[in-house]
Design a protein around this motif. Structure first.
Motif, PDB file in Angstrom:
ATOM      1  N   LEU A  64       1.938   7.077  -6.661  1.00 47.15           N
ATOM      2  CA  LEU A  64       0.972   8.079  -7.096  1.00 47.15           C
ATOM      3  C   LEU A  64       1.378   9.483  -6.677  1.00 47.15           C
ATOM      4  CD1 LEU A  64      -2.358   6.177  -6.351  1.00 47.15           C
ATOM      5  CD2 LEU A  64      -1.560   6.922  -8.600  1.00 47.15           C
ATOM      6  N   PHE A  72      -5.577   4.496  -2.112  1.00 48.45           N
ATOM      7  CA  PHE A  72      -4.745   5.700  -2.040  1.00 48.45           C
ATOM      8  C   PHE A  72      -5.326   6.727  -1.071  1.00 48.45           C
ATOM      9  CE2 PHE A  72      -3.825   9.979  -3.960  1.00 48.45           C
ATOM     10  CZ  PHE A  72      -2.525  10.063  -3.495  1.00 48.45           C
ATOM     11  N   TYR A 124      -4.075   6.615 -12.656  1.00 46.37           N
ATOM     12  CA  TYR A 124      -4.549   5.430 -11.942  1.00 46.37           C
ATOM     13  C   TYR A 124      -4.488   4.200 -12.857  1.00 46.37           C
ATOM     14  CZ  TYR A 124      -6.315   8.291  -8.078  1.00 46.37           C
ATOM     15  OH  TYR A 124      -6.410   9.133  -7.002  1.00 46.37           O
ATOM     16  N   THR A 167       0.826  -1.202   0.000  1.00 50.13           N
ATOM     17  CA  THR A 167       0.000   0.000   0.000  1.00 50.13           C
ATOM     18  C   THR A 167       0.864   1.257   0.000  1.00 50.13           C
ATOM     19  OG1 THR A 167      -1.842  -1.081   1.143  1.00 50.13           O
ATOM     20  CG2 THR A 167      -1.711   1.310   1.319  1.00 50.13           C
ATOM     21  N   SER A 173       1.029   4.047  -2.951  1.00 49.01           N
ATOM     22  CA  SER A 173       0.685   5.443  -2.670  1.00 49.01           C
ATOM     23  C   SER A 173       1.843   6.383  -2.971  1.00 49.01           C
ATOM     24  CB  SER A 173       0.247   5.584  -1.208  1.00 49.01           C
ATOM     25  OG  SER A 173      -0.868   4.770  -0.924  1.00 49.01           O
TER      26      SER A 173
END
Length: 423
Positions: A139, A164, A146, A132, A136
């Protein structure tokens, strides 16, 4: 707005809601789920075996994470320049970057696990906390869609969206822990010189303040909320926003940073919010213990001038005011560099393609918290200061008498010291 514009706006709202809250699984995505379930079983088995063996090095740990997530090599750049790493980079230097990546993942994992909220991060598919964090950071630090991240991490786009923003919410809960106003001994140690005068010690103690931090702001471009777009305009989104200067097409980010560029204060507000430091001014007046004796903040024109917040002269009448303004400008470069580093590391701040203010605020605050995390770990990037950050063409903010007197006293001392050195 005519009927057709209402229909278009309503359509955008429905599409946005569907993309956020509901995403049907295709056959390919079902295969991804099955693959991920197998990955989790293998990962659990692997971790069970590793517990009986000596702990792996950080570089090996990153390789395990990346192989289990089936992603390509993803490196959070922690070198001391903003330039990209060349493809012909040696294996030795690449290993160093992977070690840094592992350290970041481990550090943020520990922060999240130690936070008060232990709720599982959102997402239709289960995803390990380490994965995770990597997703994140991808991004936040890269200008990727995405859809691109969906292919890289083999997760459906709607799920990535929720994972996110759930991550951002959890990081936001660490704001008070990681963006802290120094108090007591910590505040005294954070002070730095306003300038180094060649004056008598008694004059220096009475008149020359020490600086606790630099106050300023920047604006983050934001996609206009649904219903406020000019549907007939063909100009590119960002250029049109800058030209029209719609107040809701920006997010205001007010910051105070110390001498090292670490954020001590962070306030995110809508572009239409014209407040410029008044809330912080009132807080400092109501809580004088927040400022060590004889200390101050420095801020550009447009902020309130008080005994705690010193601003430049907007109109100069001679050498005295000019010297004072020049001295403050040197301090403003500290904040300009901090903002440049923030933008250089977190490329998503170049333009937030988010029409929801609350979510945009969560993303901006997340980058500020992580900025301090990276500084605490010694990971620094350099960014180019944008002209907009260095502008000084502002009108005078609110002025109180005590602040005006203190500014005049300091500028007089500067001028006095200059003349004594010239003799």
């Amino acid at each position: 707005m005519d009927v057709s514009e209402h229909v278009i706006s309503a359509g955008r709202a429905v599409l946005d809601m569907v993309e956020r809250e509901w995403q049907p699984l295709s056959s390919g995505e079902l295969d991804q789920r099955l693959d991920q379930a197998v990955d989790e079983i293998l990962e659990a088995d692997l971790m069970a075996k590793l517990q009986t063996q000596p702990p792996p090095t950080s570089a090996v740990f990153v390789q395990l994470l990346q192989s289990q997530a089936r992603v390509g090599t993803h490196v959070v750049h922690t070198n001391t320049t903003a330039s990209s790493v060349p493809e012909e980079e040696t294996a030795e230097s690449q290993e160093g970057l992977e070690t840094g990546d592992s350290a970041v993942v481990k550090y943020i994992t520990e922060l999240l696990q130690s936070s008060k909220s232990r709720a599982r991060l959102a997402g239709r598919a289960r995803l390990s906390l380490s994965h995770t964090i990597l997703l994140s950071l991808t991004l936040l630090t890269e200008r990727v869609s995405y859809r691109s991240v969906s292919r890289r991490f083999r997760l459906e786009k709607g799920n990535i969206h929720r994972i996110f923003f759930s991550f951002c919410e959890r990081i936001n809960m660490l704001e008070e822990k990681l963006i802290r106003w120094p108090v007591g001994k910590e505040a005294v140690e954070a002070l730095f010189q306003f300038y180094n005068p060649e004056t008598k010690k008694e004059d220096e103690e009475q008149s020359v303040p020490q600086v606790l931090g630099v106050l300023g702001h920047t604006q983050i471009p934001l996609r206009l909320p649904i219903g406020k777009h000019d549907v007939e305009s063909t100009a590119p989104e960002v250029k049109r926003m800058k030209k029209e200067a719609h107040p809701d097409s920006w997010v205001n980010l007010e910051l105070v940073c110390d001498q090292k560029g670490r954020f001590l204060h962070c306030r995110v507000s809508k572009g239409s919010d014209m407040d410029r430091g008044s809330a912080l001014r009132d807080k400092l007046k109501q809580n004088p213990e927040l400022m060590p004796s004889g200390s101050c903040l420095v801020a550009r024109a447009g902020y309130p001038l008080t005994a705690q917040i010193l601003t430049p002269y907007t109109t100069t009448h001679g050498t005295r005011e000019e010297m004072y303004n020049k001295m403050l400008e040197e301090h403003f470069q500290i904040l300009d560099q901090a903002i440049a580093k923030l933008r250089a590391r977190f490329q998503r701040l170049r333009y937030l393609d988010i029409g929801n203010y609350d979510r945009a605020r969560a993303v901006v605050l997340t980058t500020c918290v992580l900025h301090n995390v990276f500084l605490d770990m010694g990971h620094v990037v350099l960014g180019e200061v944008e002209k907009e950050e260095a502008t000084t063409q502002e009108t005078e903010g609110e002025v109180d008498e005590e602040g005006a007197r203190r500014r005049d006293t300091i500028s007089d001392l500067l001028f006095k010291n200059f003349n004594s050195e010239s003799v």
